[in-house]
Design a protein around this motif. Structure first.
Motif, PDB file in Angstrom:
ATOM      1  N   ASN A  92      26.394  17.325  30.889  1.00 57.33           N
ATOM      2  CA  ASN A  92      26.825  15.933  30.922  1.00 57.33           C
ATOM      3  C   ASN A  92      26.341  15.398  32.261  1.00 57.33           C
ATOM      4  O   ASN A  92      26.934  15.679  33.298  1.00 57.33           O
ATOM      5  CB  ASN A  92      28.346  15.820  30.824  1.00 57.33           C
ATOM      6  CG  ASN A  92      28.875  16.297  29.497  1.00 57.33           C
ATOM      7  OD1 ASN A  92      28.245  16.118  28.470  1.00 57.33           O
ATOM      8  ND2 ASN A  92      30.049  16.920  29.515  1.00 57.33           N
ATOM      9  N   ALA A  93      25.242  14.649  32.239  1.00 56.07           N
ATOM     10  CA  ALA A  93      24.615  14.188  33.477  1.00 56.07           C
ATOM     11  C   ALA A  93      25.106  12.801  33.865  1.00 56.07           C
ATOM     12  O   ALA A  93      25.185  11.908  33.021  1.00 56.07           O
ATOM     13  CB  ALA A  93      23.105  14.159  33.302  1.00 56.07           C
ATOM     14  N   GLU A 147      15.371  15.710  34.425  1.00 54.71           N
ATOM     15  CA  GLU A 147      14.096  15.544  33.725  1.00 54.71           C
ATOM     16  C   GLU A 147      13.006  16.406  34.362  1.00 54.71           C
ATOM     17  O   GLU A 147      12.126  16.907  33.674  1.00 54.71           O
ATOM     18  CB  GLU A 147      13.691  14.067  33.690  1.00 54.71           C
ATOM     19  CG  GLU A 147      14.557  13.273  32.721  1.00 54.71           C
ATOM     20  CD  GLU A 147      14.364  11.770  32.806  1.00 54.71           C
ATOM     21  OE1 GLU A 147      13.853  11.260  33.843  1.00 54.71           O
ATOM     22  OE2 GLU A 147      14.732  11.086  31.826  1.00 54.71           O
ATOM     23  N   ARG A 148      13.084  16.626  35.663  1.00 58.21           N
ATOM     24  CA  ARG A 148      12.110  17.504  36.348  1.00 58.21           C
ATOM     25  C   ARG A 148      12.217  18.946  35.860  1.00 58.21           C
ATOM     26  O   ARG A 148      11.289  19.736  36.055  1.00 58.21           O
ATOM     27  CB  ARG A 148      12.299  17.427  37.856  1.00 58.21           C
ATOM     28  CG  ARG A 148      11.883  16.093  38.444  1.00 58.21           C
ATOM     29  CD  ARG A 148      11.663  16.155  39.946  1.00 58.21           C
ATOM     30  NE  ARG A 148      12.766  16.674  40.718  1.00 58.21           N
ATOM     31  CZ  ARG A 148      13.679  15.932  41.345  1.00 58.21           C
ATOM     32  NH1 ARG A 148      13.640  14.617  41.268  1.00 58.21           N
ATOM     33  NH2 ARG A 148      14.625  16.504  42.058  1.00 58.21           N
ATOM     34  N   LYS A 167      17.176  13.234  27.698  1.00 54.12           N
ATOM     35  CA  LYS A 167      18.400  12.508  27.374  1.00 54.12           C
ATOM     36  C   LYS A 167      18.607  12.527  25.862  1.00 54.12           C
ATOM     37  O   LYS A 167      17.653  12.424  25.097  1.00 54.12           O
ATOM     38  CB  LYS A 167      18.296  11.054  27.828  1.00 54.12           C
ATOM     39  CG  LYS A 167      18.163  10.878  29.306  1.00 54.12           C
ATOM     40  CD  LYS A 167      17.927   9.406  29.630  1.00 54.12           C
ATOM     41  CE  LYS A 167      17.538   9.238  31.082  1.00 54.12           C
ATOM     42  NZ  LYS A 167      17.082   7.867  31.355  1.00 54.12           N
ATOM     43  N   THR A 168      19.848  12.672  25.455  1.00 58.52           N
ATOM     44  CA  THR A 168      20.207  12.521  24.051  1.00 58.52           C
ATOM     45  C   THR A 168      20.785  11.116  23.880  1.00 58.52           C
ATOM     46  O   THR A 168      20.869  10.355  24.852  1.00 58.52           O
ATOM     47  CB  THR A 168      21.255  13.567  23.620  1.00 58.52           C
ATOM     48  OG1 THR A 168      22.497  13.261  24.277  1.00 58.52           O
ATOM     49  CG2 THR A 168      20.802  14.996  23.962  1.00 58.52           C
ATOM     50  N   VAL A 189      25.295  10.714  30.412  1.00 58.50           N
ATOM     51  CA  VAL A 189      24.490  10.942  29.219  1.00 58.50           C
ATOM     52  C   VAL A 189      24.371  12.456  29.053  1.00 58.50           C
ATOM     53  O   VAL A 189      24.226  13.186  30.035  1.00 58.50           O
ATOM     54  CB  VAL A 189      23.097  10.265  29.315  1.00 58.50           C
ATOM     55  CG1 VAL A 189      22.285  10.792  30.485  1.00 58.50           C
ATOM     56  CG2 VAL A 189      22.330  10.424  28.007  1.00 58.50           C
ATOM     57  N   VAL A 190      24.453  12.922  27.807  1.00 53.94           N
ATOM     58  CA  VAL A 190      24.239  14.337  27.551  1.00 53.94           C
ATOM     59  C   VAL A 190      22.733  14.589  27.609  1.00 53.94           C
ATOM     60  O   VAL A 190      21.952  13.883  26.959  1.00 53.94           O
ATOM     61  CB  VAL A 190      24.816  14.758  26.176  1.00 53.94           C
ATOM     62  CG1 VAL A 190      24.476  16.218  25.876  1.00 53.94           C
ATOM     63  CG2 VAL A 190      26.322  14.536  26.148  1.00 53.94           C
ATOM     64  N   MET A 191      22.350  15.558  28.403  1.00 49.95           N
ATOM     65  CA  MET A 191      20.932  15.942  28.506  1.00 49.95           C
ATOM     66  C   MET A 191      20.801  17.383  28.053  1.00 49.95           C
ATOM     67  O   MET A 191      21.722  18.186  28.212  1.00 49.95           O
ATOM     68  CB  MET A 191      20.423  15.762  29.933  1.00 49.95           C
ATOM     69  CG  MET A 191      20.425  14.311  30.375  1.00 49.95           C
ATOM     70  SD  MET A 191      19.645  14.028  31.977  1.00 49.95           S
ATOM     71  CE  MET A 191      17.901  14.285  31.563  1.00 49.95           C
TER      72      MET A 191
END
Length: 136
Positions: A101-102, A111-112, A117-118, A130-132
């Motif tokens: 949970n970001a 992202e790196r 992202k979902t 956002v859940v990643m």
């Protein structure tokens, strides 16, 4: 500079100082902390960054939570090294999906690491998340 396993109690002060300083101290404790993998990043013997991971043997999914680095050590690569270490640990255990949970303001970091992202989002105490995930 070293990364070492730590016990849940060692994570709490940094979690509190960095993530939720205005909340009661117990707010940063997780009900399942004792089931997790916890790692700390040490500089000159001082704990400066923490991360907690939870691996589900049945589903082979792994979640990391409560990832925090003391403010004066942020943007120096220490947290990235710690996250990389935990991802390697999950991968070695056979994880097929790693997620978190970001906080929306931190998505570029994840992202790196190949996370995406979902469409699952939420707000907690005024902070957008956002859940990643990374599917392996």
């Amino acid at each position: 500079m070293t990364i070492s396993p730590i016990i849940p109690e060692q994570t709490w002060e940094i979690r509190h100082r960095v993530m939720w300083p205005v909340q009661p101290f117990d707010y940063v404790k997780l009900a399942n902390d004792n089931e997790g993998l916890h790692f700390g990043y040490f500089v000159d013997g001082n704990l400066i960054s923490v991360i907690s991971g939870f691996f589900n043997e049945e589903t082979k999914e792994a979640q990391f939570r409560k990832f925090a680095t003391l403010q004066e050590f942020q943007s120096k690569g220490y947290g990235s090294q710690l996250l990389s270490h935990l991802i390697e640990e999950f991968t070695a255990r056979g994880a097929i999906r790693i997620w978190c949970n970001a906080r929306v303001i931190a998505t570029a970091l994840y992202e790196r690491f190949g996370m995406h992202k979902t469409n699952q989002t939420f707000t907690k105490l005024g902070i957008d998340y956002v859940v990643m995930e990374k599917v392996i």
